[in-house]
Every structure is written in C-alpha cells, then in structure tokens.
Design a protein around this motif. Structure first.
Motif, PDB file in Angstrom:
ATOM      1  N   GLU A   1      -4.620  -6.013  -3.505  1.00  0.00           N
ATOM      2  CA  GLU A   1      -3.443  -5.313  -2.992  1.00  0.00           C
ATOM      3  C   GLU A   1      -2.250  -5.344  -3.944  1.00  0.00           C
TER       4      GLU A   1
ATOM      5  N   ARG B   1       0.810  -1.217   0.000  1.00  0.00           N
ATOM      6  CA  ARG B   1       0.000   0.000   0.000  1.00  0.00           C
ATOM      7  C   ARG B   1       0.843   1.267   0.000  1.00  0.00           C
TER       8      ARG B   1
ATOM      9  N   GLY C   1      -2.836   3.865   2.816  1.00  0.00           N
ATOM     10  CA  GLY C   1      -2.330   4.076   1.470  1.00  0.00           C
ATOM     11  C   GLY C   1      -2.017   5.546   1.289  1.00  0.00           C
TER      12      GLY C   1
ATOM     13  N   VAL D   1      -7.598   2.718  -0.395  1.00  0.00           N
ATOM     14  CA  VAL D   1      -7.473   1.326   0.022  1.00  0.00           C
ATOM     15  C   VAL D   1      -8.780   0.824   0.616  1.00  0.00           C
TER      16      VAL D   1
END
Length: 418
Positions: free
Chosen positions: A132, A104, A341, A385
């Motif tokens: 991810e 991230r 993130g 995220v």
C-alpha cells in the motif's frame, strides 16, 4: 499524453456542476517495464504540490488489528449453532482501514502504530508498507507481543465482532511527534490528544472522529478538544447524542458552533455538512448499492473527505466523492483491503458515462451529479488495488525467488482502451 487537472472549478463559475477539462503536460519517461510512473501511481494532488510541501499529506496513529471477516450470511448464528459463510476475508484492520483508504486515494500517508512479532504482524507490515505504500517510519515492532485480532460476522443488515488484544508495551507519542510533517492528521477525539494538539499547533489540520459511548453518558465535555480541530466527522447517532438534537441536520448545525467543518454521516440516508471555513452548507444523499461488508466504510469516507479538502474542492463535490468511495468499499469484503483505488473509481465513472450515453435516464441523472469525475479520473492504465483473500500468504509463498509462478498472486489492472 494528457493529465486531468485537479482544479475543482476547471475555470467554471462557482457551483458549476461540470468537471474540469484535461490539461496538457509533457509525458514523463516510462519506467523500466514501460509504465508511466505518474499514471501508474496516480497522484490527484500533483498539480497542487510544490518543492516546499510537507512530506506527508496525512498522519495517523492507532491500533492495527488482524481482521477476519465472515460475510454472505443471511442471519447471525444462534447459540451453539454453526453456520457456513459464503465469503471470508483477511485484512489489516483498525487504524489500518483509514491508512489504507488514504493511501489508495493517492494521499501520502504515514502511520504510527505498534506491531507484534508474530506471522500476522509480519504480513500486515508487508501489506501496509510494501503493497500500500504507507510510511511506517514512525511505527515500531515489539518482541513477545502478539497481534490484536478481530473476528467479524456480517449479514445483510447487521454485523457482530469479537476482539482480543493487549495494550502496547509503551506509548508511541515520541515517535508520532518525530514523524515526517503532515498536512492533516486523522484522530480519535476520545483518545489521547496530547500529540495531535501539538501537531495542530504546528499547522496540521486535525480531523477528528469519535466512537460510540457505551456508558450512555454522552458528556458534552468530550467535545472540548474540538477547539484544536479543523474538522469533526461523527455518525448521526453520535452527533445527535452529543448535541441533544433530534436530526442529523440539527446536529451538524450545533457541531458547527464548535468546529470549523462539521460532517455528520447518516448511513444510507446520506450526509450533512457545514463548512465554516468556506461558508458552504450541503446535504448529499447516499448512493444505493448492494452492500457486502460495511467494515471501514466510514474510514473511506473520512479519507476521501480529506483528499477533497486538500484539493480545494467545493463542499458538495467533496461529499459526493466521499460517498462514492464509501459505496464502492461496502461492495467488497473486509476493512482495509476493501478501500477503492483510482482504477475502481475510473471503472465506475466510465461505466456510468457509457450507460448515460446509451440513453439510461437514471444513469444520466447520476452522471450529471458526478460530472466532475470526468476531469479527475486517470485516462491511462493505473495500478489496481489488492482485495482481501480468505487467508494470508507467508513470505515464502509470495517471494519471487524460487517461487512457482502459478502460486504467485496476480495483480489485476485497469486499462483505458480509448
């Protein structure tokens, strides 16, 4: 369109707290949906990359757990008592916490882990690989093997966990060593170190952590593998116990005699670090935030520290950035999916900068310490995220084909309106 420079100095003299200025560059062509791929998937190391770079920034190996985290409880239940929690989150856990935190933050991350063949393993594989963007080419699925499960209960000042699982049917050492080459490896010092010693010999920077010694022995010989390591990041309890010292600062100094970079985290009291590679020493206080769940905060700190090191930032900047990432993480439910993130980091910085500009003295003080973020965070729309949900969706619930649009998960994004 401009892209912030990732040069930590920005042309300033060493020790200058001011962040780098943005540098102009030619805008890449937008993708089919109109988004700029460079900005949407933010790469903070873009300016440091070259054609002969290693494919991965980070490689990890370990156990992936299915984590079920109950939060929002004022206390632990008494024996025989049932309490209702305010929050519940499902998330990949274990080594997935560290892998997700790294990915991230824009690190090209590879994971070597064993997965079962149950629904939870299917979901965790999809989350890590597809959502991810983690490279699972060195991971393996095992038939007739169920996912390890951890149930955690978090209160305002404590947490407790119950775990069930089994050892993998076979070692993954061969697959780890055959994985794409990485600049850094994050490892458990107390675990099997045959594979990462070989990676260290290949030039990979090995970052080690170590867990609590439940035997109480704290045998200093456990630290012998540090001779193969680039950095060591224990918490204060572990560091002081192994070094027989009375303070985190003294522990960091003792550990610096065994490893190039010693970082000792001390929770809400901050972090102490001595970098023998650069000759820097620093103490960084922690940010005060309302914590929801501390699960995985240490993993977020480690991932952010690796990013700062690969970017070549000064030690204090690395520590402040890692502390910020951890502070954002503990305000979310559950392990891997609590990791921040770049949209989260950008929102935090913009809000702080606006408060500072409006005359908030406390915000101005903090903003001065984090001024480097102004030249680091994206200035464009970036991918937000996903956070932990109470339970996971099965394939047919998230598949675009034939799905009811109202049942599809939505993705929140941050847009800079400047």
């Amino acid at each position: 369109m401009t892209e912030p420079s990732t040069d930590p100095s920005g042309g300033a003299e060493p020790g200058d707290e001011q962040g780098p200025s943005a540098a102009s560059f030619a805008a890449p062509a937008p993708s089919a949906d109109g988004r700029c791929d460079t900005c949407w998937n933010w790469d903070p190391l873009a300016s440091t990359r070259s054609a002969d770079d290693r494919p991965l920034d980070v490689i990890l190996s370990g156990t992936v757990f299915y984590d079920l985290v109950f939060s929002g409880l004022s206390r632990m239940p008494n024996p025989g008592e049932e309490l209702w929690s305010e929050g519940l989150g499902s998330s990949p856990g274990g080594i997935a916490n560290l892998a997700t935190a790294a990915a991230r933050l824009g690190l090209r991350t590879g994971l070597a882990a064993g997965f079962g063949d149950d629904a939870m393993a299917d979901w965790m594989w999809d989350v890590l690989a597809d959502q991810e963007g983690i490279d699972l080419s060195a991971s393996k699925r095992f038939a007739d093997f169920h996912s390890p499960i951890t149930v955690a209960i978090s209160t305002d000042d404590d947490r407790a966990m119950v775990t069930h699982g089994h050892h993998l049917p076979e070692s993954l050492d061969t697959q780890i060593l055959a994985a794409p080459s990485a600049k850094a490896a994050l490892v458990d010092l107390a675990g099997e170190h045959h594979w990462w010693e070989q990676l260290a010999a290949r030039g990979t920077k090995v970052w080690a952590d170590i867990g609590f010694d439940s035997t109480g022995a704290w045998d200093v010989k456990d630290l012998d593998p540090l001779e193969h390591c680039y950095a060591f990041t224990p918490n204060s309890v572990e560091a002081m116990a192994y070094t027989r010292t009375e303070s985190p600062s003294a522990a960091a100094r003792a550990l610096s005699e065994k490893v190039g970079l010693a970082i000792v985290t001390d929770g809400a009291r901050g972090v102490y670090a001595i970098d023998g590679h650069t000759g820097e020493e620093a103490y960084c206080p922690a940010l005060s935030v309302p914590a929801v769940d501390p699960t995985g905060a240490g993993d977020v700190f480690a991932a952010a520290s690796v990013l700062g090191d690969l970017a070549g930032w000064p030690l204090m900047q690395r520590l402040r950035f890692a502390s910020l990432c951890s502070a954002i993480a503990v305000q979310q439910h559950g392990g891997a999916l609590a990791a921040p993130g770049w949209a989260d980091l950008t929102d935090w910085w913009r809000t702080l900068a606006e408060s500072s500009a409006d005359g908030d003295l406390e915000a101005a003080y903090v903003a001065e310490k984090f001024a480097f973020l102004d030249g680091l965070v994206p200035r464009h729309e970036t991918r937000a995220v996903h956070r932990a949900e109470a339970t996971f969706r099965t394939h047919h619930q998230v598949s675009p084909s034939g799905a009811n649009e109202d049942s599809m998960p939505t993705e929140r994004i941050r847009v800079d309106r400047d």
